[in-house]
Design a protein around this motif. Structure first.
Motif, PDB file in Angstrom:
ATOM      1  N   LEU A 129      25.653  10.405   0.445  1.00 32.43           N
ATOM      2  CA  LEU A 129      24.574  10.388  -0.543  1.00 32.43           C
ATOM      3  C   LEU A 129      23.320  11.065  -0.003  1.00 32.43           C
ATOM      4  N   THR A 130      22.986  10.765   1.265  1.00 30.86           N
ATOM      5  CA  THR A 130      21.785  11.343   1.869  1.00 30.86           C
ATOM      6  C   THR A 130      21.901  12.863   1.977  1.00 30.86           C
ATOM      7  N   ALA A 131      23.056  13.349   2.439  1.00 29.21           N
ATOM      8  CA  ALA A 131      23.255  14.795   2.572  1.00 29.21           C
ATOM      9  C   ALA A 131      23.242  15.481   1.212  1.00 29.21           C
ATOM     10  N   ALA A 132      23.879  14.859   0.230  1.00 30.61           N
ATOM     11  CA  ALA A 132      23.890  15.443  -1.111  1.00 30.61           C
ATOM     12  C   ALA A 132      22.483  15.514  -1.683  1.00 30.61           C
ATOM     13  N   PHE A 133      21.710  14.471  -1.446  1.00 31.92           N
ATOM     14  CA  PHE A 133      20.342  14.470  -1.945  1.00 31.92           C
ATOM     15  C   PHE A 133      19.517  15.562  -1.266  1.00 31.92           C
ATOM     16  N   ALA A 177      10.744  10.158  -4.752  1.00 31.82           N
ATOM     17  CA  ALA A 177      10.876   8.705  -4.816  1.00 31.82           C
ATOM     18  C   ALA A 177      11.988   8.208  -3.905  1.00 31.82           C
ATOM     19  N   VAL A 178      13.138   8.854  -3.934  1.00 32.58           N
ATOM     20  CA  VAL A 178      14.277   8.383  -3.136  1.00 32.58           C
ATOM     21  C   VAL A 178      13.978   8.412  -1.639  1.00 32.58           C
ATOM     22  N   PRO A 179      13.523   9.539  -1.066  1.00 29.54           N
ATOM     23  CA  PRO A 179      13.208   9.497   0.372  1.00 29.54           C
ATOM     24  C   PRO A 179      12.076   8.535   0.708  1.00 29.54           C
ATOM     25  N   ALA A 180      11.096   8.370  -0.189  1.00 28.20           N
ATOM     26  CA  ALA A 180      10.019   7.406   0.075  1.00 28.20           C
ATOM     27  C   ALA A 180      10.574   5.988   0.135  1.00 28.20           C
ATOM     28  N   LEU A 181      11.479   5.668  -0.761  1.00 28.47           N
ATOM     29  CA  LEU A 181      12.077   4.334  -0.777  1.00 28.47           C
ATOM     30  C   LEU A 181      12.932   4.088   0.467  1.00 28.47           C
ATOM     31  N   ILE A 182      13.603   5.130   0.937  1.00 23.84           N
ATOM     32  CA  ILE A 182      14.466   4.969   2.106  1.00 23.84           C
ATOM     33  C   ILE A 182      13.654   4.897   3.395  1.00 23.84           C
ATOM     34  N   TYR A 183      12.775   5.885   3.609  1.00 30.28           N
ATOM     35  CA  TYR A 183      12.136   6.039   4.910  1.00 30.28           C
ATOM     36  C   TYR A 183      10.806   5.302   5.040  1.00 30.28           C
ATOM     37  N   LEU A 184      10.136   5.041   3.934  1.00 31.74           N
ATOM     38  CA  LEU A 184       8.870   4.308   4.002  1.00 31.74           C
ATOM     39  C   LEU A 184       9.037   2.824   3.687  1.00 31.74           C
ATOM     40  N   LEU A 185       9.976   2.513   2.791  1.00 34.83           N
ATOM     41  CA  LEU A 185      10.073   1.143   2.292  1.00 34.83           C
ATOM     42  C   LEU A 185      11.377   0.445   2.671  1.00 34.83           C
ATOM     43  N   ILE A 231       0.837  -1.206   0.000  1.00 28.27           N
ATOM     44  CA  ILE A 231       0.000   0.000   0.000  1.00 28.27           C
ATOM     45  C   ILE A 231       0.869   1.253   0.000  1.00 28.27           C
ATOM     46  N   LEU A 232       1.931   1.235   0.804  1.00 25.21           N
ATOM     47  CA  LEU A 232       2.843   2.387   0.838  1.00 25.21           C
ATOM     48  C   LEU A 232       3.491   2.621  -0.525  1.00 25.21           C
ATOM     49  N   ALA A 233       3.884   1.521  -1.180  1.00 22.76           N
ATOM     50  CA  ALA A 233       4.513   1.638  -2.506  1.00 22.76           C
ATOM     51  C   ALA A 233       3.537   2.220  -3.512  1.00 22.76           C
ATOM     52  N   LEU A 234       2.280   1.806  -3.451  1.00 21.21           N
ATOM     53  CA  LEU A 234       1.274   2.310  -4.386  1.00 21.21           C
ATOM     54  C   LEU A 234       0.998   3.801  -4.157  1.00 21.21           C
ATOM     55  N   ILE A 235       0.893   4.203  -2.900  1.00 23.10           N
ATOM     56  CA  ILE A 235       0.632   5.607  -2.594  1.00 23.10           C
ATOM     57  C   ILE A 235       1.812   6.477  -3.033  1.00 23.10           C
ATOM     58  N   ALA A 236       3.028   6.058  -2.666  1.00 24.61           N
ATOM     59  CA  ALA A 236       4.219   6.823  -3.040  1.00 24.61           C
ATOM     60  C   ALA A 236       4.358   6.904  -4.550  1.00 24.61           C
ATOM     61  N   GLY A 237       4.096   5.797  -5.239  1.00 23.63           N
ATOM     62  CA  GLY A 237       4.192   5.788  -6.694  1.00 23.63           C
ATOM     63  C   GLY A 237       3.217   6.749  -7.340  1.00 23.63           C
ATOM     64  N   ALA A 238       1.997   6.799  -6.812  1.00 24.25           N
ATOM     65  CA  ALA A 238       0.995   7.709  -7.375  1.00 24.25           C
ATOM     66  C   ALA A 238       1.426   9.169  -7.232  1.00 24.25           C
ATOM     67  N   VAL A 239       2.015   9.515  -6.083  1.00 23.14           N
ATOM     68  CA  VAL A 239       2.473  10.888  -5.860  1.00 23.14           C
ATOM     69  C   VAL A 239       3.623  11.231  -6.802  1.00 23.14           C
ATOM     70  N   VAL A 240       4.568  10.298  -6.954  1.00 22.40           N
ATOM     71  CA  VAL A 240       5.696  10.512  -7.862  1.00 22.40           C
ATOM     72  C   VAL A 240       5.199  10.725  -9.292  1.00 22.40           C
ATOM     73  N   LEU A 245      18.533  15.930   5.767  1.00 19.41           N
ATOM     74  CA  LEU A 245      19.777  16.527   6.236  1.00 19.41           C
ATOM     75  C   LEU A 245      19.996  16.218   7.710  1.00 19.41           C
ATOM     76  N   ILE A 246      18.928  16.328   8.511  1.00 19.04           N
ATOM     77  CA  ILE A 246      19.024  15.987   9.931  1.00 19.04           C
ATOM     78  C   ILE A 246      19.422  14.521  10.090  1.00 19.04           C
ATOM     79  N   ASP A 247      18.827  13.648   9.293  1.00 19.39           N
ATOM     80  CA  ASP A 247      19.137  12.222   9.354  1.00 19.39           C
ATOM     81  C   ASP A 247      20.594  11.948   8.993  1.00 19.39           C
ATOM     82  N   ALA A 248      21.111  12.669   7.997  1.00 23.55           N
ATOM     83  CA  ALA A 248      22.496  12.444   7.573  1.00 23.55           C
ATOM     84  C   ALA A 248      23.505  12.920   8.614  1.00 23.55           C
ATOM     85  N   LEU A 249      23.130  13.934   9.380  1.00 22.19           N
ATOM     86  CA  LEU A 249      24.060  14.525  10.338  1.00 22.19           C
ATOM     87  C   LEU A 249      23.983  13.909  11.725  1.00 22.19           C
TER      88      LEU A 249
END
Length: 250
Positions: free
Chosen positions: A100-104, A29-37, A5-14, A245-249
């Motif tokens: 990678l996270t900070a750069a993103f 897409a990238v933060p959804a894949l990291i933090y939701l999936l 369900i999370l993948a479907l919702i995130a995909g629709a928003v993307v 950024l907070i997560d990367a630091l």
């Protein structure tokens, strides 16, 4: 809530973002894949490229049917970015995950700033008369960004097409999808090792929902002003950038 369900919702928003704005979907897409999936940053950037490639090609077909793609200028942009995209894609798998996270996060904040900046009237060459040097320079930078961070670069391609080549917004959105598709394919070609670890049971539904969402996004763009869409999306991006950024630091 289940992963499907999370993948479907995130995909629709993307998909909505890509269809309506010609870019920006992969920045979500990238933060959804990291933090939701639960993907690692490296796997998330690869998965994002797969999703963005499939969605962009579908959206490109729809925009091409309505004559909103400038093939000559788009091909020049894309050709300039192919080698940088492939090179950066090979480098990305070797970078530490916090980097990678900070750069993103920085790129997401940059994208939000570009979307919040008021548009300006421009005069210049027609859409069929691109400026080769400036087009190539912009294409190189966008290609490297796509390869390194797994983003299509549409949120930067669209403003570049508008300001550098004097495209109308509809043509910029359609042409950006050509550039995104080419750069994403080039980057994927160098990511064989990380692509083998992608969870297709998640990526498949995510990509499918994104493709359907892109169709709705194109229709939404005809009903809501582009300025309003960009403002809403920019606020979301700023929140995502701050969180990452907070997560990367920490």
């Amino acid at each position: 809530m289940s992963v499907l369900i999370l993948a479907l919702i995130a995909g629709a928003v993307v998909g909505l973002a890509l269809g309506a704005l010609g870019g920006g979907g992969s920045v979500l897409a990238v933060p959804a894949l990291i933090y939701l999936l639960g993907f690692t940053p490296a796997a998330a950037t690869t998965a994002s490229l797969i999703i963005v490639t499939a969605t962009s090609l579908t959206a490109l077909y729809a925009h091409a049917r309505t004559g909103d793609v400038r093939w000559k200028a788009g091909a020049l942009f894309a050709a300039a970015g192919l080698l940088p995209a492939a090179t950066a894609g090979a480098v990305a798998s070797r970078l530490p995950q916090p980097v990678l996270t900070a750069a993103f996060a920085a790129v997401a904040a940059l994208a939000a700033g570009a979307m919040l900046r008021p548009g300006r009237a421009i005069t210049g060459p027609s859409a069929d008369g691109p400026r080769p040097a400036r087009s190539a320079g912009a294409g190189v930078g966008l290609g490297a960004l796509t390869g390194l961070l797994g983003v299509g670069g549409g949120f930067l391609t669209v403003p570049a097409l508008v300001t550098v080549l004097a495209f109308e917004m509809r043509a910029a959105v359609g042409t950006s999808l050509l550039v995104i598709s080419a750069n994403s394919l080039a980057s994927l070609a160098t990511r064989g090792a990380t692509a083998t670890g992608v969870d297709w049971a998640v990526i498949g539904p995510f990509a499918g929902a994104a493709i359907l969402g892109a169709r709705d996004g194109k229709r939404l763009a005809t009903k809501v002003t582009g300025a309003r869409l960009r403002r809403v999306f920019a606020v979301v991006l700023l929140a995502v950038a701050a969180f990452m950024l907070i997560d990367a630091l920490t």
